[in-house]
Design an enzyme around this catalytic site. Sequence first.
Site, short mmCIF file in Angstrom:
data_model
loop_
_atom_site.label_atom_id
_atom_site.label_comp_id
_atom_site.label_asym_id
_atom_site.label_seq_id
_atom_site.Cartn_x
_atom_site.Cartn_y
_atom_site.Cartn_z
N GLY A 100 0.83 -1.20 0.00
CA GLY A 100 0.00 0.00 0.00
C GLY A 100 0.86 1.25 0.00
N SER A 144 7.83 -5.46 5.90
CA SER A 144 6.58 -6.17 6.18
C SER A 144 6.91 -7.49 6.85
CB SER A 144 5.85 -6.43 4.86
OG SER A 144 5.00 -7.52 4.98
N ILE A 145 6.16 -7.86 7.86
CA ILE A 145 6.49 -9.16 8.48
C ILE A 145 5.92 -10.33 7.68
CG2 ILE A 145 6.66 -8.22 10.83
CD1 ILE A 145 3.93 -9.66 11.34
N ASP A 146 4.96 -10.05 6.81
CA ASP A 146 4.29 -11.13 6.09
C ASP A 146 5.10 -11.74 4.95
OD1 ASP A 146 2.11 -10.65 7.61
OD2 ASP A 146 1.01 -9.49 6.12
N MET A 188 0.11 -14.73 11.64
CA MET A 188 -0.34 -13.67 10.74
C MET A 188 -0.21 -14.09 9.28
SD MET A 188 0.76 -10.14 12.49
CE MET A 188 -0.05 -9.56 13.97
N GLN A 284 4.28 -11.40 17.24
CA GLN A 284 4.99 -11.67 15.99
C GLN A 284 5.70 -10.44 15.43
OE1 GLN A 284 2.41 -14.38 13.34
NE2 GLN A 284 1.08 -13.80 15.00
N ASN A 526 31.29 -20.27 7.63
CA ASN A 526 30.87 -20.00 6.26
C ASN A 526 32.07 -19.88 5.31
OD1 ASN A 526 29.00 -19.65 4.26
ND2 ASN A 526 28.74 -17.46 4.58
N GLN A 663 28.32 -21.24 18.40
CA GLN A 663 27.69 -22.35 17.67
C GLN A 663 26.18 -22.35 17.85
OE1 GLN A 663 29.69 -25.96 18.76
NE2 GLN A 663 31.49 -25.41 17.56
P1 ATP Z 1 1.09 -3.39 5.50
O1 ATP Z 1 1.72 -4.45 4.61
O2 ATP Z 1 1.61 -3.41 6.86
O3 ATP Z 1 -0.41 -3.35 5.41
P2 ATP Z 1 1.04 -1.16 3.74
O4 ATP Z 1 2.08 -0.19 3.32
O5 ATP Z 1 0.49 -2.03 2.66
O6 ATP Z 1 1.63 -1.99 4.91
P3 ATP Z 1 -1.36 0.42 3.94
O7 ATP Z 1 -2.20 0.70 5.12
O8 ATP Z 1 -1.95 -0.23 2.77
O9 ATP Z 1 -0.12 -0.38 4.50
O10 ATP Z 1 -0.71 1.79 3.43
C1 ATP Z 1 -0.09 2.69 4.32
C2 ATP Z 1 -0.40 4.10 3.90
O11 ATP Z 1 0.06 4.31 2.56
C3 ATP Z 1 -1.87 4.43 3.84
O12 ATP Z 1 -2.37 4.80 5.10
C4 ATP Z 1 -1.88 5.60 2.87
O13 ATP Z 1 -1.50 6.78 3.51
C5 ATP Z 1 -0.79 5.21 1.88
N1 ATP Z 1 -1.40 4.54 0.71
C6 ATP Z 1 -1.68 3.24 0.59
N2 ATP Z 1 -2.24 2.98 -0.61
C7 ATP Z 1 -2.30 4.15 -1.27
C8 ATP Z 1 -2.79 4.56 -2.56
N3 ATP Z 1 -3.30 3.69 -3.42
N4 ATP Z 1 -2.69 5.86 -2.86
C9 ATP Z 1 -2.16 6.73 -2.02
N5 ATP Z 1 -1.70 6.42 -0.81
C10 ATP Z 1 -1.78 5.17 -0.41
#
Ligand code: ATP
Length: 759
Positions: A100, A144-146, A188, A284, A526, A663
Site C-alpha cells: 500500500g 513487512s512481516i508477512d 499472521m 509476531q 561460512n 555455535q
Molecule cells: P502493510 O503491509 O503493513 O499493510 P502497507 O504499506 O500495505 O503496509 P497500507 O495501510 O496499505 O499499508 O498503506 C499505508 C499508507 O500508505 C496508507 O495509510 C496511505 O496513507 C498510503 N497509501 C496506501 N495505498 C495508497 C494509494 N493507493 N494511494 C495513495 N496512498 C496510499
Amino acid sequence: MTSGGDSPGMNGVVRAVVRMAIHMGCDAFAVYEGYEGLVRGGDLIKKMDWDDVRGWLSEGGTLIGTARCMAFYERPGRLTAAKNMVLNGIDALIICGGDGSLTGADKFRSEWPSLLDELVAKGELSKDQTTPYKHLNIVGIVGSIDNDLSGTDATVGCYSALSRICEMVDYIEATASSHSRAFVIEVMGRHCGWLALLAGVATGADFVFIPERPQEHDWRTDMSLVVNRHRKLGKRKTIVIVAEGARDKDGNKISPEEIKDLLSDKTEGGLGLDTRITTLGHVQRGGTAVAYDRLLSTLQGVEAVKAVLEATPETETCFIAINENKIVRKPLMKAVQETQEVAKAVDSKDFEKAMSLRDAEFADQYKSYITTTNVMIEDHKLPEENRMKIGFINVGAPAGGMNAAVRAAVAYCLSRGHEPLAIHNGFAGFARHHGDKPFGAVRPFDWLEVDGWASKGGSEIGTNRELPEESGMELIANLIEQYRFDALFIVGGFEAFHSVSQLRKARDQYPSLCIPICLLPATISNNVPGTEYSLGSDTCLNELVSYCDKIKQSASATRRRVFVIETQGGRCGYVATLSGLSVGASAVYIPEEGISLEMLNADVNHLKDVFQKDRGQSRAGRLILVNEKASKVYDAKLIASIIREEAHDRFESRESIPGHVQQGGVPSPMDRCRAVRLAIKCIQHLEQYGRNAHNRVKKDPDSTSVIGIQSSDVVFTSMELLEEKGTDWANRRPKAAHWLEMRGVVDILGGRPDYPRPE
Ligand code: ATP
C-alpha cells in the site's frame, strides 16, 4: 519514511539511509508518522544528523513512527505533501513499507509535475521555488512481516517474525509433548502463507494451512489422515499451524476453532485429541530484529541511497529486492501488481496461479513441507530397481541446521523408498566402530526419533573432524563396499569439503568410492568453497548479535567504554564482518586484511574523536569485532589494552570472547528452513545416478559436488572444479569471498576513517 504496519528492521533501514546519504554528501530528513508526517509537515519532517541514528540497529519497531494516513489517498493530501517536500528542500524519497505504502509512493511520483504546477497555479509556491524540484525520485524498500511482496525472497522484518513464531512453537511443543496434546497455532498472513509455511517447515509441524494452497480434497479428511498416521507412528504431540487467511478449496475461511473441533472429536473414528488454540497475535511483530533483518535493512538502505542518486527522470520507480543472496533493484509497480494478483487469484480460487506468483523458494518450501510430513506414503516411491542405499555422515564441528538437514533428507529418502543409513560420529566413527553391534557406527534411522530433530542444535548422529585419509582410506573404501552404499550425503564445513575431495581423489585406487557424493555445507565460519552460505552461519550471527547487544548495553550503562569482541571463523572474516554490520561496529578486523599498526592508530584516533565529541552524553557503547585469526600478534586482549593505554582515561576498553556460544543453541529458522530445502535437493541430485552407478559416476565430474547458494541461484558445483579453481587451501576458505565488499559498508556506516587497505 516508514509507513504501513511496523516491522523489525525498519530502524536499520533508517540508520543506513541517513548515514549513507550523509556520507554521499546529501541532507537526510526523517519523515515521522508515515504519510501523515509528509502531509502535516512541521516538526514531523526533521533533518537528521549522523548521531541521531546511533544504536538504532538494536531497536525494534520504527523509531520515526508509522501511521495509516487517509489524507494521502486523496489528491489534496498529496498536494500538501508535495508543498512540504519543496519547502524542506527534499527532492527524493526513500520509503520503507508494504505494498500500500509503495503504491502511494508511485502515485505521488507520477503526479509530481502536476502537483507542482497546481501549487504554482494556486499561488502556494512560486515558479522559482519549484523549479529545482522538477523531478521526484522515489525508491522503495519492502518492510513487512508477512513477506508478501512478489519479486523479493524476503522483506525487512519477515525473518524476525518467523523467529518469534518458531520460538513460541518450540515452547508449545514441550508442553504438547508432555501432555500428548494437539495445538492449533494461528499466525499472521491474510493473503500470504509464508510465515505459516516456513514456521511449519522449521518446526516440523504436522499440518499447515495457507491461503495460496488449500487442500485439493476435503481438508478435514486430509488433516485427519496425516495426524492419524503421525500418531500411529508414535508421535506424542500434534502441531497445526494456520495462517489468518487460510481457506478451503471453495474459498471458505478455515478457522482455528474448526480445526480444533476436528482434532478433539471424540466420536467414533474421530481423533479425540486434547486440543488447544494459541493465537500468536502481535508478539509476531515485537522485539528486536534478527541478524538477517539487520543485514537486509542495512544493505538495502545503502542500495536505496545509491539508486536514488543514480535515478534519472526516465528511470522507472524501483524497489530494492533480494533474490537468494543478491540485492537487486526491480520495477516497483510490476511487483505491486503481481502481489495484488495473488490476492485476486486466491479470491477467485485460482490457486495454481496464486502459487505460481509466489517465488521459487516458496514453491520449494511447500514441497519440503509435503515431503517431511507425508512420509511413508506409497505413491511417491520409486520403482524397486531405482531405490538407493544412502549413507549420511556429519563431519567437522556442529552447526545449526545439521539435524534439520538430516531429518528432511531422511524423510525424503523414505518417501521415495530409499534406504537412508546413519554413519555415526564422522569418518572416525565409521572406521573405528564398524561391526561392534548393536552400537556399530552404521544404523538405520528411526523415523520417530528423527522427526523430533527439526529444531535441535548440535549433531544427533554425531560429528567428527577426522578426514578419511586419517581414518585410513582403504578401510573407508572397504566399509563403503561392505555396506553397499549407493551414495553418500555429507553435511559439514571445511573438513567435510576436504573429506569429499580426498574421497574423490582416491577413486582411481578404490573403485568402491565411485559412488555419487554430495556435500551440504554447514559451518558457522561460512568458509566452504562453492557457496555463499553455510548452514549454521545464520544461527551464529544471531548469537553474536544478541551477545553484542548485551555487551553494548553494559558498555552504555558505564558510558565511555569500547568492547573488543573476538569472533570465531577460522581464517574467514565472514562472521566478524556480518556481525559487525548487524550491530554497527566501529571497526572489524579480519584475516583477509590482517591488522597493521597504521590501522590501529587510525581507529584509536577515530575513537578519541567520537568520545571527545560525545562529551559524556552518549548512551551507546562502542564495539570492535576481531576475528580469532586476524593477526598472530594483535589479539582482542592486546587491542583492548592498546586502546585503553591510548585513551588516557578518557574512555575505557575491555576484551570479550564469546567462544563456543557462537555455535548457538536452537538453530535459527533460516538455517532450519534452508537445511530442509537444500538437503532435499541434495538427495534429488544423488537420486539421478540411481543404484549401482559406479561406472557412470566415474566419468561424471558432477557426481562429487557441493550444493550452494551463489548470488541469486541454488547450484551444484563439481568438487573437481572447486578444488582447482575455487579453493584457497592454505587458508581453508574460498578464493573469492562475495561478502568482502560489505567491509566498506561497515566502515562507512560506522564512520570509520579511510586508510590504505591491502587489496
Ligand atoms: P502493510 O503491509 O503493513 O499493510 P502497507 O504499506 O500495505 O503496509 P497500507 O495501510 O496499505 O499499508 O498503506 C499505508 C499508507 O500508505 C496508507 O495509510 C496511505 O496513507 C498510503 N497509501 C496506501 N495505498 C495508497 C494509494 N493507493 N494511494 C495513495 N496512498 C496510499
